[in-house]
Write an enzyme that holds these catalytic residues in place. Structure first.
Site, short mmCIF file in Angstrom:
data_model
loop_
_atom_site.label_atom_id
_atom_site.label_comp_id
_atom_site.label_asym_id
_atom_site.label_seq_id
_atom_site.Cartn_x
_atom_site.Cartn_y
_atom_site.Cartn_z
N GLY A 27 11.39 9.22 38.28
CA GLY A 27 10.20 10.49 39.98
C GLY A 27 9.49 9.84 40.16
O GLY A 27 7.86 10.64 40.66
N ASN A 61 8.97 9.47 43.58
CA ASN A 61 8.91 9.47 44.45
C ASN A 61 8.12 10.99 45.07
O ASN A 61 7.89 11.71 45.46
CB ASN A 61 10.15 9.74 45.52
CG ASN A 61 10.17 8.07 46.16
OD1 ASN A 61 10.06 7.74 46.74
ND2 ASN A 61 11.58 7.64 45.53
N LEU A 88 21.73 11.39 41.75
CA LEU A 88 22.55 10.82 41.82
C LEU A 88 23.93 11.24 42.04
O LEU A 88 24.73 10.54 42.15
CB LEU A 88 22.44 9.48 40.86
CG LEU A 88 21.17 8.56 40.61
CD1 LEU A 88 21.38 7.52 39.61
CD2 LEU A 88 21.10 7.90 41.92
N ASN A 110 16.86 13.24 52.04
CA ASN A 110 17.28 12.11 50.94
C ASN A 110 16.58 11.01 51.61
O ASN A 110 16.44 10.70 52.45
CB ASN A 110 18.44 12.08 51.22
CG ASN A 110 19.53 10.64 49.77
OD1 ASN A 110 18.74 11.20 48.96
ND2 ASN A 110 20.22 9.92 50.17
N HIS A 163 16.32 6.88 50.94
CA HIS A 163 17.24 5.63 50.77
C HIS A 163 17.01 4.53 50.95
O HIS A 163 15.88 4.51 51.86
CB HIS A 163 18.96 5.92 52.07
CG HIS A 163 19.75 4.72 51.82
ND1 HIS A 163 20.80 5.18 49.84
CD2 HIS A 163 19.45 3.37 51.44
CE1 HIS A 163 21.62 3.56 49.80
NE2 HIS A 163 21.50 2.53 50.87
N ASP A 186 25.09 8.89 52.24
CA ASP A 186 23.76 7.92 53.24
C ASP A 186 24.55 8.26 54.72
O ASP A 186 24.16 7.51 55.14
CB ASP A 186 24.04 6.72 52.57
CG ASP A 186 23.24 7.16 50.96
OD1 ASP A 186 22.99 8.07 50.52
OD2 ASP A 186 23.83 5.84 50.26
C1 GRF Z 1 14.11 4.65 44.43
O1 GRF Z 1 14.29 3.53 45.33
C2 GRF Z 1 14.71 6.02 45.87
O2 GRF Z 1 15.22 5.83 46.54
C3 GRF Z 1 16.53 5.70 45.17
O3 GRF Z 1 16.21 5.82 43.50
C4 GRF Z 1 14.85 5.21 43.51
C5 GRF Z 1 14.01 6.66 42.59
O4 GRF Z 1 12.94 6.35 42.15
N1 GRF Z 1 17.96 6.87 45.54
P1 GRF Z 1 12.02 7.33 41.37
O5 GRF Z 1 12.94 8.01 40.53
O6 GRF Z 1 11.82 8.15 42.58
O7 GRF Z 1 10.86 6.72 40.59
#
Ligand code: GRF
Length: 222
Positions: A15, A17, A89, A106, A108, A149
């Protein structure tokens, strides 16, 4: 004062992001964007702790039952104007994708349309980039459609692949950029700076937000 944009974040991992969004829209900026719900794909993931620490009630997708109706009612209850998949995911059921078309994005960790699609997640993406010999990777934020994607690209930011990079080093450098790009796109959506119009992304200004990306930012030199 208009209501803040209500954002629901869906996550499957640590988490970071999500954290970047929470950190960006606190204090004065919480008037623009408010994270009203965090949905985890399974119990015990870091994203749920981050939500709770921030005072956002997290919820967890049950592993049995009808995911479509559960997600539909969670998102409806959150009154989300925007749904952000931040490392989510699981497949999002098509009916939910349709209901949030133009309002679900989303992130990526590569420059789509390269290095995306089924099975291309997490470290696999960066391993494939390093293996390919590509000299550039980056992060992409796109609208979600029914194909992994695949939806219309909203914004991207490049990250160089350095000679001694392995997947882990590249992942770290890309993740730094994700943490800037994703909140910037959420803020731009709140401003109404772009939208999905007849299947295409339309920006009302150049997409890159100068305050969020400096050309001499550290991620080029790490
Ligand atoms: C990030 O690289 C995101 O783009 C991907 O999974 C990772 C998630 O990281 N698809 P977080 O859970 O936000 O730390």
């Amino acid at each position: 004062m208009p209501e803040p944009l209500s954002v629901a974040v869906m996550a499957s991992g640590s988490g970071t992001n999500l954290q970047a969004i929470l950190d960006r829209f606190t204090g004065r900026d919480s008037a623009r964007v408010e994270v009203t719900r965090v949905i985890g794909s399974r119990p015990g993931i870091g994203a749920l702790d981050r939500a709770a620490r921030h005072g956002v009630q997290p919820s967890v997708l049950p592993d049995v039952g009808d995911a479509e109706s559960w997600l539909g009612s969670e998102l409806a209850a959150s009154e989300a104007d925007l749904v952000v998949l931040a490392g989510w995911l699981k497949l999002v059921p098509a009916a939910i994708v349709r209901a949030y078309r133009g309002r679900m994005i989303n992130i990526h960790p590569a420059l789509l349309p390269a290095f995306g699609g089924p099975g291309m997640y997490g470290h696999r993406v960066h391993e494939a980039v390093v293996r390919s010999g590509a000299r550039i990777s980056g992060a992409t934020v796109h609208f979600v459609d029914e194909i992994y994607d695949h939806g219309e690209i909203i914004a991207q930011w490049p990250v160089p692949v350095l000679e001694d990079d392995d997947a882990e080093r590249l992942a770290g450098r890309v993740l730094d950029v994700e943490h800037r790009l994703l909140p910037a796109v959420v803020g731009a959506f709140a401003e109404g700076a772009f939208r999905l119009d007849a299947g295409h992304v339309r920006w009302t200004r150049p997409w890159f937000p100068g305050e969020a990306f400096e050309m001499n930012g550290t991620y080029f030199t790490q």
